[in-house]
Design a protein around this motif. Structure first.
Motif, PDB file in Angstrom:
ATOM      1  N   UNK A 149       0.820  -1.201   0.000  1.00 13.28           N
ATOM      2  CA  UNK A 149       0.000   0.000   0.000  1.00 13.28           C
ATOM      3  C   UNK A 149       0.855   1.252   0.000  1.00 13.28           C
ATOM      4  N   UNK A 150       0.183   2.386  -0.108  1.00  8.58           N
ATOM      5  CA  UNK A 150       0.921   3.651  -0.186  1.00  8.58           C
ATOM      6  C   UNK A 150       0.907   4.445   1.112  1.00  8.58           C
ATOM      7  N   UNK A 151       0.270   3.882   2.152  1.00  6.39           N
ATOM      8  CA  UNK A 151       0.220   4.592   3.429  1.00  6.39           C
ATOM      9  C   UNK A 151       0.224   3.590   4.569  1.00  6.39           C
ATOM     10  N   UNK A 152       1.117   3.763   5.517  1.00  4.80           N
ATOM     11  CA  UNK A 152       1.236   2.840   6.644  1.00  4.80           C
ATOM     12  C   UNK A 152      -0.063   2.787   7.435  1.00  4.80           C
ATOM     13  N   UNK A 153      -0.494   1.577   7.765  1.00  3.71           N
ATOM     14  CA  UNK A 153      -1.680   1.388   8.591  1.00  3.71           C
ATOM     15  C   UNK A 153      -2.991   1.646   7.881  1.00  3.71           C
ATOM     16  N   UNK A 154      -2.970   1.896   6.569  1.00  2.00           N
ATOM     17  CA  UNK A 154      -4.202   2.234   5.850  1.00  2.00           C
ATOM     18  C   UNK A 154      -4.568   1.191   4.803  1.00  2.00           C
ATOM     19  N   UNK A 155      -3.975   0.013   4.854  1.00  2.00           N
ATOM     20  CA  UNK A 155      -4.273  -1.021   3.856  1.00  2.00           C
ATOM     21  C   UNK A 155      -5.704  -1.541   4.030  1.00  2.00           C
ATOM     22  N   UNK A 156      -6.322  -1.867   2.912  1.00  3.14           N
ATOM     23  CA  UNK A 156      -7.646  -2.477   2.939  1.00  3.14           C
ATOM     24  C   UNK A 156      -7.459  -3.990   2.897  1.00  3.14           C
ATOM     25  N   UNK A 157      -7.302  -4.595   4.056  1.00  2.00           N
ATOM     26  CA  UNK A 157      -7.082  -6.039   4.126  1.00  2.00           C
ATOM     27  C   UNK A 157      -8.317  -6.826   3.708  1.00  2.00           C
ATOM     28  N   UNK A 158      -9.466  -6.178   3.639  1.00  2.00           N
ATOM     29  CA  UNK A 158     -10.709  -6.860   3.282  1.00  2.00           C
ATOM     30  C   UNK A 158     -11.073  -6.680   1.805  1.00  2.00           C
ATOM     31  N   UNK A 159     -10.254  -5.945   1.089  1.00  2.00           N
ATOM     32  CA  UNK A 159     -10.482  -5.725  -0.334  1.00  2.00           C
ATOM     33  C   UNK A 159      -9.209  -6.006  -1.110  1.00  2.00           C
ATOM     34  N   UNK A 160      -8.796  -5.043  -1.909  1.00  2.00           N
ATOM     35  CA  UNK A 160      -7.553  -5.163  -2.667  1.00  2.00           C
ATOM     36  C   UNK A 160      -6.504  -4.276  -2.012  1.00  2.00           C
ATOM     37  N   UNK A 161      -5.378  -4.865  -1.651  1.00  2.00           N
ATOM     38  CA  UNK A 161      -4.274  -4.099  -1.079  1.00  2.00           C
ATOM     39  C   UNK A 161      -3.473  -3.536  -2.240  1.00  2.00           C
ATOM     40  N   UNK A 162      -3.516  -2.220  -2.390  1.00  2.00           N
ATOM     41  CA  UNK A 162      -2.876  -1.590  -3.533  1.00  2.00           C
ATOM     42  C   UNK A 162      -2.283  -0.249  -3.124  1.00  2.00           C
ATOM     43  N   UNK A 163      -1.176   0.175  -3.734  1.00  2.00           N
ATOM     44  CA  UNK A 163      -0.373  -0.564  -4.703  1.00  2.00           C
ATOM     45  C   UNK A 163       0.244  -1.808  -4.073  1.00  2.00           C
ATOM     46  N   UNK A 191      -2.819  -9.331  -4.266  1.00  2.00           N
ATOM     47  CA  UNK A 191      -3.430  -8.183  -3.599  1.00  2.00           C
ATOM     48  C   UNK A 191      -4.633  -8.480  -2.736  1.00  2.00           C
ATOM     49  N   UNK A 192      -5.129  -9.723  -2.750  1.00  2.00           N
ATOM     50  CA  UNK A 192      -6.310 -10.066  -1.952  1.00  2.00           C
ATOM     51  C   UNK A 192      -5.973 -11.139  -0.928  1.00  2.00           C
ATOM     52  N   UNK A 193      -6.526 -11.010   0.264  1.00  2.00           N
ATOM     53  CA  UNK A 193      -6.335 -12.015   1.300  1.00  2.00           C
ATOM     54  C   UNK A 193      -6.991 -13.315   0.852  1.00  2.00           C
ATOM     55  N   UNK A 194      -6.258 -14.399   0.965  1.00  2.00           N
ATOM     56  CA  UNK A 194      -6.722 -15.714   0.518  1.00  2.00           C
ATOM     57  C   UNK A 194      -7.683 -16.314   1.548  1.00  2.00           C
ATOM     58  N   UNK A 195      -8.849 -16.782   1.083  1.00  2.00           N
ATOM     59  CA  UNK A 195      -9.775 -17.510   1.946  1.00  2.00           C
ATOM     60  C   UNK A 195     -10.673 -16.643   2.803  1.00  2.00           C
ATOM     61  N   UNK A 196     -10.711 -15.337   2.569  1.00  2.00           N
ATOM     62  CA  UNK A 196     -11.561 -14.449   3.364  1.00  2.00           C
ATOM     63  C   UNK A 196     -12.951 -14.396   2.731  1.00  2.00           C
ATOM     64  N   UNK A 197     -13.958 -14.853   3.446  1.00  2.00           N
ATOM     65  CA  UNK A 197     -15.326 -14.953   2.926  1.00  2.00           C
ATOM     66  C   UNK A 197     -16.231 -14.027   3.729  1.00  2.00           C
ATOM     67  N   UNK A 198     -16.187 -12.750   3.398  1.00  2.00           N
ATOM     68  CA  UNK A 198     -16.967 -11.769   4.155  1.00  2.00           C
ATOM     69  C   UNK A 198     -18.444 -11.801   3.786  1.00  2.00           C
TER      70      UNK A 198
END
Length: 548
Positions: A149-163, A191-198
């Protein structure tokens, strides 16, 4: 069980992109590259974590540890006695490998938390991008530890982690964000967490913090009764799989990894990438195109927490750390085995090394110290992980390319991982642009074992661990620093001192006799040399001829 021919046919159906996501060179582009450089082997880098020079049998530890697959690699290739990581810790060493630049040139390249922003950024000129230019399909599998990601602590672990890794040159990625002892404890594929079924389990939404715990979540500090592996220092925050971690997280559900299965999981992902790539190569051959692959495979072993699969538990006689070495060697064997079974071993360059030197107790009570016995992870050298002494960065290094690299050779040429970038560029016929891999030098002949003279290796070795050192012609100078002399938590001498240090490694490989006062002119010469490397690197990190 599906036979190999059927499996390759299945992968061939997806050959237009690895796992449906890989971008590859067109047949015309690949054909043009082939004309410029008619032979481009597949390239596999196997990077261990915290594996010491003395942790493999072929480096003199036959009496204490068995590493038959790593030994086989050495028997069929070149083993290095004087190869170095650029730093004594993970993040900066890996930064140097992928960028061809010393990490100490850039702020923010120290040991990264699990929620760090990308340290190797889309603006960097990277090794995988260079390999893509040369027509390679590229992949990173395993431990990452260079931020997302481009900002510390701001990653979207439930979506797409980008960049993410696709933005720095990796067509495919299946990674652990940081280390196994840091949250988040999940695998991330493209970019996506494996096995996360929200959709079916919204309660599994992942949150990560490196500043405060989440209300109601147990921690190693407050709930030690929930731990199956007790911490010796630190590692008392979030509890995942009965193990305390660094950092806090909540959620994850079935996406959370099981530590005992990490080696199996990432090794099999690496194998699948190789199989898909070979299927793609077979399809490309129908049009006369070339489609080599580049795999950057980083094991978690033998980093803490050491929780090897039950197949290895108790097999080394040295507890979890020794068993993790056996597990690492199994991973090496699995990779070599698939290269053999697919018939591509002779057209594949394999590089094996470690990101830094060894540590025995790195935060968990896994009996590694008590059961070490006569085994010496550091070999003949002083220090270890975190240390500017030799054991901090002098690491195992083996290169195999059947028929092209001399089998069973020991090279004493000084070598550095920072040179992998420029050397591979030479191998695949790519010119490096201005500012690309500025500290990397082309030592392809050394890495391929074609230069047996010690004096013909790297002119100087620069190491980083709290302070800097430089080694030239067997003389090692360590710059003065105000840091601690020893890390008492891990029982490792760090090598920091307020006065200059000078060691004649040719006569004193254990760095026991500081001879700085006896050779003040040598100290002045090497200090000036180090300062010149600091201030005036050219695009290959060379020192001008007038200063040699």
């Amino acid at each position: 069980m599906t036979d190999l021919k059927t499996k390759l046919s299945l992968w061939a159906a997806m050959a237009a992109g690895v796992a449906g996501t890989v971008k590859t060179a067109t047949a015309t582009e690949a054909g043009n590259k082939t004309k410029n450089n008619p032979e481009k082997p597949n390239v596999v880098i196997i990077l261990a974590d915290d594996l010491g020079f003395g942790d493999i049998a072929c480096n003199g530890s036959q009496g204490t540890i068995r590493t038959p697959n790593t030994d086989r690699l050495a028997e069929e290739g070149v083993r290095f006695a004087d190869a170095h990581a650029t730093a004594a810790t993970s993040t900066p060493a890996r930064y140097s490998i992928l960028t061809g630049e010393y990490a100490w040139r850039r702020p923010g390249t120290g040991i990264a938390p699990g929620d760090a922003a990308m340290i190797v950024t889309p603006e960097h000129k990277t090794m995988p991008r260079m390999m893509q230019r040369a027509g390679y399909t590229t992949a990173a599998v395993g431990k990452w530890h260079l931020g997302l990601g481009d900002r510390a602590g701001a990653q979207d672990w439930n979506g797409v982690v980008t960049p993410g890794l696709k933005d720095i040159g990796f067509d495919y990625s299946y990674i652990m964000a940081a280390t196994a002892d840091r949250v988040p404890c999940v695998y991330i594929e493209n970019g996506r967490v494996v096995g996360l079924d929200l959709a079916n389990h919204p309660e599994d939404s992942i949150r990560v913090s490196y500043s405060r715990p989440f209300p109601g979540e147990p921690t190693g500090r407050k709930n030690p009764e929930r731990l199956k592996l007790q911490a010796s220092h630190g590692h008392d925050m979030a509890i995942v799989n009965g193990i305390g971690r660094i950092g806090y997280m909540t959620g994850g559900g079935n996406a959370l990894w099981v530590d005992e299965n990490i080696a199996d999981t990432i090794t099999e992902r690496a194998v699948r990438f190789i199989e898909r790539s070979v299927a793609a190569q077979q399809e490309a051959k129908k049009t006369g195109a070339e489609k080599p692959f580049f795999l950057y495979f980083c094991t978690n072993d033998i980093h803490v927490p050491r929780a090897p699969h039950e197949r290895f538990v108790g097999k080394s006689g040295m507890g979890a750390r020794g068993d993790a070495i056996l597990q690492f060697d199994w991973s090496v064997g699995r990779i070599l085995g698939v290269l053999d079974s697919l018939g591509i071993a002779e057209n594949t360059l394999v590089i094996l090394s470690s990101d830094n030197g060894p540590v025995v107790d790195d935060g968990y009570r896994d009996r590694a110290v008590e059961l070490l016995g006569s085994h010496k992870p550091w070999g003949r050298f002083r220090g270890g992980k975190y240390s500017i002494f030799e054991a901090g960065t002098r690491v195992p290094a083996i290169v195999r390319w059947p028929g092209r690299v001399p089998a069973g050779r020991l090279s004493e040429a000084p070598a550095s991982q920072v040179d992998w970038f420029a050397s591979l560029a030479e191998l695949v016929g790519e010119e490096l642009a201005e500012g690309e891999a500025q500290d990397s030098r082309n030592h392809l002949a050394v890495w391929l074992g074609k230069d047996r003279k010690r004096t013909r290796g790297r002119e100087y070795i620069v190491e980083n661990a709290g302070t800097l050192s430089i080694t030239v012609d067997g003389w090692k100078y360590i710059a003065p620093s105000g840091g601690a002399a020893k890390n008492h938590d891990v029982n490792i001498e760090l090598g920091n001192a307020k006065e200059p240090q000078l060691y004649h490694l040719t006569e004193d490989i254990g760095e026991r006799n500081n001879v700085a006062e006896l050779y003040p002119e040598r100290v002045a010469e090497l200090a000036a040399r180090l300062e010149e490397v600091r201030r005036l690197p050219d695009r290959r990190g060379e020192i001008s001829d007038s200063k040699k």
